[in-house]
Design an enzyme around this catalytic site. Structure first.
Site, PDB file in Angstrom:
ATOM      1  N   HIS A  19     -73.713 -27.443 -48.030  1.00 19.12           N
ATOM      2  CA  HIS A  19     -72.847 -27.430 -49.224  1.00 19.12           C
ATOM      3  C   HIS A  19     -73.419 -28.375 -50.292  1.00 19.12           C
ATOM      4  O   HIS A  19     -73.466 -28.032 -51.472  1.00 19.12           O
ATOM      5  CB  HIS A  19     -71.431 -27.910 -48.877  1.00 19.12           C
ATOM      6  CG  HIS A  19     -70.653 -26.987 -47.984  1.00 19.12           C
ATOM      7  ND1 HIS A  19     -70.037 -27.413 -46.836  1.00 19.12           N
ATOM      8  CD2 HIS A  19     -70.373 -25.661 -48.081  1.00 19.12           C
ATOM      9  CE1 HIS A  19     -69.401 -26.394 -46.263  1.00 19.12           C
ATOM     10  NE2 HIS A  19     -69.598 -25.315 -47.000  1.00 19.12           N
ATOM     11  N   LYS A  43     -55.985 -21.502 -40.893  1.00 16.27           N
ATOM     12  CA  LYS A  43     -57.321 -21.556 -40.276  1.00 16.27           C
ATOM     13  C   LYS A  43     -57.419 -22.674 -39.236  1.00 16.27           C
ATOM     14  O   LYS A  43     -58.452 -22.836 -38.607  1.00 16.27           O
ATOM     15  CB  LYS A  43     -58.392 -21.757 -41.353  1.00 16.27           C
ATOM     16  CG  LYS A  43     -59.119 -20.474 -41.732  1.00 16.27           C
ATOM     17  CD  LYS A  43     -60.396 -20.798 -42.494  1.00 16.27           C
ATOM     18  CE  LYS A  43     -61.268 -19.591 -42.751  1.00 16.27           C
ATOM     19  NZ  LYS A  43     -62.458 -19.938 -43.526  1.00 16.27           N
ATOM     20  N   SER A 134     -69.860 -25.171 -41.297  1.00 14.71           N
ATOM     21  CA  SER A 134     -68.856 -26.153 -40.877  1.00 14.71           C
ATOM     22  C   SER A 134     -68.422 -25.853 -39.447  1.00 14.71           C
ATOM     23  O   SER A 134     -68.274 -26.754 -38.625  1.00 14.71           O
ATOM     24  CB  SER A 134     -67.645 -26.103 -41.804  1.00 14.71           C
ATOM     25  OG  SER A 134     -68.018 -26.368 -43.130  1.00 14.71           O
TER      26      SER A 134
END
Ligand code: ADP
Length: 165
Positions: A19, A43, A134
């Site tokens: 990122h 999530k 991630s």
């Protein structure tokens, strides 16, 4: 002159060096980039939106942005609506592999339909981070593996704190 503002939306649970690489490489293209953390409680994230924003805000000063203002914000709902609300002309996204492409294409086309004046700008992932996500970082870290060099040090520290290791 009009401010060239972009949003870089994502879950950032947590932010990785992949990122960061996208943020650094897109900063010469814009006057301002809003790193937009999506509030997605379903999530089952490792970090709350507040924690994610704080962790990113801690890192941003070290990146600088080279004349591009870097800010962090959170949002819920449609990315296209958030971009419009912030008066952003572009949505920045990263593409790692062919597997990202299909999903990103669908999102970009839908976002264009919702907001025809907002352009999605894709940057190809850096080779060294092209496998970094991630989810993979959390998985490896939770199982005791090393993620050094793949996530910023301060983030690794927070992951350790979170797991109590
Ligand atoms: P989302 O849940 O919206 O995919 P992510 O936080 O996983 O949110 O990713 C945000 C954006 O960053 C996406 O465009 C994703 O493709 C991109 N991205 C994620 N990891 C990397 C990486 N290692 N290199 C380049 N881009 C990446």
């Amino acid at each position: 002159m009009k401010t060239r503002r972009a949003i870089f939306p994502g879950s950032f649970d947590p932010l990785t060096n992949g990122h960061l690489d996208i943020i650094k490489r897109s900063s010469p293209l814009f006057d301002e980039i809003i790193i937009a953390v999506l509030n997605n409680p379903d999530k089952n994230p490792m970090f709350s939106v507040e924690e994610r924003c704080e962790m990113i805000a801690d890192i941003l000063p070290a990146i600088g942005g080279n004349g591009c203002k870097l800010v962090v914000d959170s949002f819920s709902g449609l990315t296209a609506d958030f971009a419009l609300e912030k008066n952003a002309g572009a949505i920045v996204r990263g593409i790692r592999a062919v597997s990202d492409y299909e999903y990103e294409l669908r999102m970009a086309l839908m976002n264009r339909r919702l907001q025809p004046d907002i352009e999605t700008v894709f940057l190809m992932a850096a080779e060294e981070y092209s496998y970094v996500s991630s989810a993979l970082m959390k998985q490896v870290f939770t199982l005791g593996g090393r993620v050094e060099g793949l996530v910023p040090e301060s983030i690794e520290r927070k992951m350790r704190e979170k797991l109590g290791t």
